[in-house]
Enzyme design. Sequence first.
Site, PDB file in Angstrom:
ATOM      1  N   ASN A  15       1.499  -1.437   0.069  1.00  0.00           N
ATOM      2  CA  ASN A  15       0.310   0.172  -0.598  1.00  0.00           C
ATOM      3  C   ASN A  15       0.775   1.309   0.124  1.00  0.00           C
ATOM      4  OD1 ASN A  15      -1.520   1.846   1.154  1.00  0.00           O
ATOM      5  ND2 ASN A  15      -3.369   0.565   2.555  1.00  0.00           N
ATOM      6  N   ASP A  67      -0.445  -4.101   9.497  1.00  0.00           N
ATOM      7  CA  ASP A  67      -1.986  -4.298   9.812  1.00  0.00           C
ATOM      8  C   ASP A  67      -2.642  -3.619  10.559  1.00  0.00           C
ATOM      9  OD1 ASP A  67      -2.768  -6.490   8.284  1.00  0.00           O
ATOM     10  OD2 ASP A  67      -3.873  -6.921   9.978  1.00  0.00           O
ATOM     11  N   SER A  68      -3.368  -3.629   9.752  1.00  0.00           N
ATOM     12  CA  SER A  68      -4.601  -2.294  10.461  1.00  0.00           C
ATOM     13  C   SER A  68      -6.351  -2.189   9.927  1.00  0.00           C
ATOM     14  CB  SER A  68      -4.281  -0.672  10.261  1.00  0.00           C
ATOM     15  OG  SER A  68      -4.190  -0.294   9.061  1.00  0.00           O
ATOM     16  N   TYR A  97     -10.791   4.809   3.973  1.00  0.00           N
ATOM     17  CA  TYR A  97     -12.049   5.176   5.032  1.00  0.00           C
ATOM     18  C   TYR A  97     -12.127   6.452   5.483  1.00  0.00           C
ATOM     19  CZ  TYR A  97     -12.458   0.057   4.301  1.00  0.00           C
ATOM     20  OH  TYR A  97     -13.237  -1.057   4.704  1.00  0.00           O
ATOM     21  N   ASP A  98     -10.551   7.593   5.141  1.00  0.00           N
ATOM     22  CA  ASP A  98     -10.793   8.527   5.515  1.00  0.00           C
ATOM     23  C   ASP A  98     -11.463   9.742   5.378  1.00  0.00           C
ATOM     24  OD1 ASP A  98      -7.871   7.942   6.820  1.00  0.00           O
ATOM     25  OD2 ASP A  98      -7.237   8.262   5.303  1.00  0.00           O
ATOM     26  N   LYS A 132      -3.191  14.195   9.929  1.00  0.00           N
ATOM     27  CA  LYS A 132      -2.960  12.439  10.355  1.00  0.00           C
ATOM     28  C   LYS A 132      -1.787  12.262  10.742  1.00  0.00           C
ATOM     29  CE  LYS A 132      -4.648   8.475   8.195  1.00  0.00           C
ATOM     30  NZ  LYS A 132      -4.622   8.079   6.418  1.00  0.00           N
ATOM     31  N   HIS A 183      -4.008   6.392  14.134  1.00  0.00           N
ATOM     32  CA  HIS A 183      -2.922   4.893  14.758  1.00  0.00           C
ATOM     33  C   HIS A 183      -1.902   5.001  13.965  1.00  0.00           C
ATOM     34  CE1 HIS A 183      -5.365   5.254  10.908  1.00  0.00           C
ATOM     35  NE2 HIS A 183      -4.916   3.947  10.399  1.00  0.00           N
ATOM     36  N   ARG A 184      -1.726   4.780  13.189  1.00  0.00           N
ATOM     37  CA  ARG A 184      -0.564   4.858  12.570  1.00  0.00           C
ATOM     38  C   ARG A 184       0.678   5.001  13.164  1.00  0.00           C
ATOM     39  NH1 ARG A 184      -1.913   4.880   7.695  1.00  0.00           N
ATOM     40  NH2 ARG A 184      -2.677   2.167   8.210  1.00  0.00           N
TER      41      ARG A 184
HETATM   42  P1  ITT Z   1      -0.408  -4.137   3.191  1.00  0.00           P
HETATM   43  O1  ITT Z   1      -0.729  -5.273   3.626  1.00  0.00           O
HETATM   44  O2  ITT Z   1       0.126  -5.279   2.282  1.00  0.00           O
HETATM   45  O3  ITT Z   1       0.308  -3.290   3.680  1.00  0.00           O
HETATM   46  P2  ITT Z   1      -3.117  -3.067   2.805  1.00  0.00           P
HETATM   47  O4  ITT Z   1      -4.103  -1.775   2.362  1.00  0.00           O
HETATM   48  O5  ITT Z   1      -3.662  -4.498   2.563  1.00  0.00           O
HETATM   49  O6  ITT Z   1      -1.353  -3.414   2.573  1.00  0.00           O
HETATM   50  P3  ITT Z   1      -4.126  -3.806   5.346  1.00  0.00           P
HETATM   51  O7  ITT Z   1      -4.370  -5.236   5.187  1.00  0.00           O
HETATM   52  O8  ITT Z   1      -3.571  -3.276   7.235  1.00  0.00           O
HETATM   53  O9  ITT Z   1      -3.286  -2.738   4.569  1.00  0.00           O
HETATM   54  O10 ITT Z   1      -5.640  -3.368   5.470  1.00  0.00           O
HETATM   55  C1  ITT Z   1      -5.666  -2.096   6.161  1.00  0.00           C
HETATM   56  C2  ITT Z   1      -7.300  -1.430   5.272  1.00  0.00           C
HETATM   57  O11 ITT Z   1      -7.724  -1.101   6.211  1.00  0.00           O
HETATM   58  C3  ITT Z   1      -6.528  -0.449   4.356  1.00  0.00           C
HETATM   59  O12 ITT Z   1      -6.684  -0.767   2.762  1.00  0.00           O
HETATM   60  C4  ITT Z   1      -7.911   0.391   4.415  1.00  0.00           C
HETATM   61  O13 ITT Z   1      -8.778  -0.031   3.782  1.00  0.00           O
HETATM   62  C5  ITT Z   1      -7.636   0.282   5.721  1.00  0.00           C
HETATM   63  N1  ITT Z   1      -7.484   0.855   6.423  1.00  0.00           N
HETATM   64  C6  ITT Z   1      -6.099   1.121   7.601  1.00  0.00           C
HETATM   65  N2  ITT Z   1      -5.644   2.356   7.798  1.00  0.00           N
HETATM   66  C7  ITT Z   1      -6.696   3.311   7.502  1.00  0.00           C
HETATM   67  C8  ITT Z   1      -6.057   4.628   7.543  1.00  0.00           C
HETATM   68  O14 ITT Z   1      -5.367   5.090   7.850  1.00  0.00           O
HETATM   69  N3  ITT Z   1      -6.974   5.670   6.507  1.00  0.00           N
HETATM   70  C9  ITT Z   1      -7.763   4.173   5.934  1.00  0.00           C
HETATM   71  N4  ITT Z   1      -7.958   3.132   5.838  1.00  0.00           N
HETATM   72  C10 ITT Z   1      -7.613   2.825   6.803  1.00  0.00           C
END
Ligand code: ITT
Length: 193
Positions: free
Chosen positions: A9, A67-68, A151-152, A172, A177-178
């Site tokens: 991402n 992971d978020s 989702y921002d 931000k 959270h990040r």
């Molecule tokens: P990687 O696993 O490769 O890092 P990813 O986008 O698949 O990339 P995640 O599996 O951690 O990452 O999924 C996190 C999802 O949660 C992300 O795609 C968004 O849909 C949401 N999310 C997490 N943090 C966010 C943020 O700061 N702003 C908006 N949406 C967020």
Amino acid sequence: MELLVATTNLHKLEEIKNIALKWCKKDIVIKGISDGVDIEEGLDYKENAIKKASYYKKRAAFVCAEDSGIELFSLGGAPGPLSSRIGGDDISHKTQRELILYLLKGMKMELRYARYHAEVALLTEKEVRTFTGFWYGYIAKEERGEEGFGYDPIFIPENETKTVAELGNEYKILRSHRAMAFKKLFEYLETNY
Ligand code: ITT
């Protein structure tokens, strides 16, 4: 020191670089890495983050991954670790936001309480460690704003009326959270390495 961030991402990577510029006192060069492999994720953020980082363990002395997800309290914490997967693999972030808005349709603000949750895993030659960050707020009734990702445009932080996408990237990286999870990771690296 070089810190490898395993992620597919690019928005996430960009944010992490900016968080480091803001919060990290140590001289750390952050590099993104992705072989494009889809590492299967389960229902535990920490396990998922460790799994993502472990794939690249041999590539550098310091590797991390995050992971978020977003958690809606009135829906028992869903979608949580499945936040990037709801609606299927080919779905756009916009359609995922519409899905969430639909699920909460007609619900008053108190029932739209939510939080972002991040778990960051750090793998070094001698240990595996995780760092947690939360960001509390509400799901808006419609999407607004252009900045950020995911989702921002529908997430309004506590004590605000605007969405994160309206408040902007500078706002931000001071509060997300990040930012909170990576701030802990940087402090840990500063004291221990
Ligand atoms: P990687 O696993 O490769 O890092 P990813 O986008 O698949 O990339 P995640 O599996 O951690 O990452 O999924 C996190 C999802 O949660 C992300 O795609 C968004 O849909 C949401 N999310 C997490 N943090 C966010 C943020 O700061 N702003 C908006 N949406 C967020």
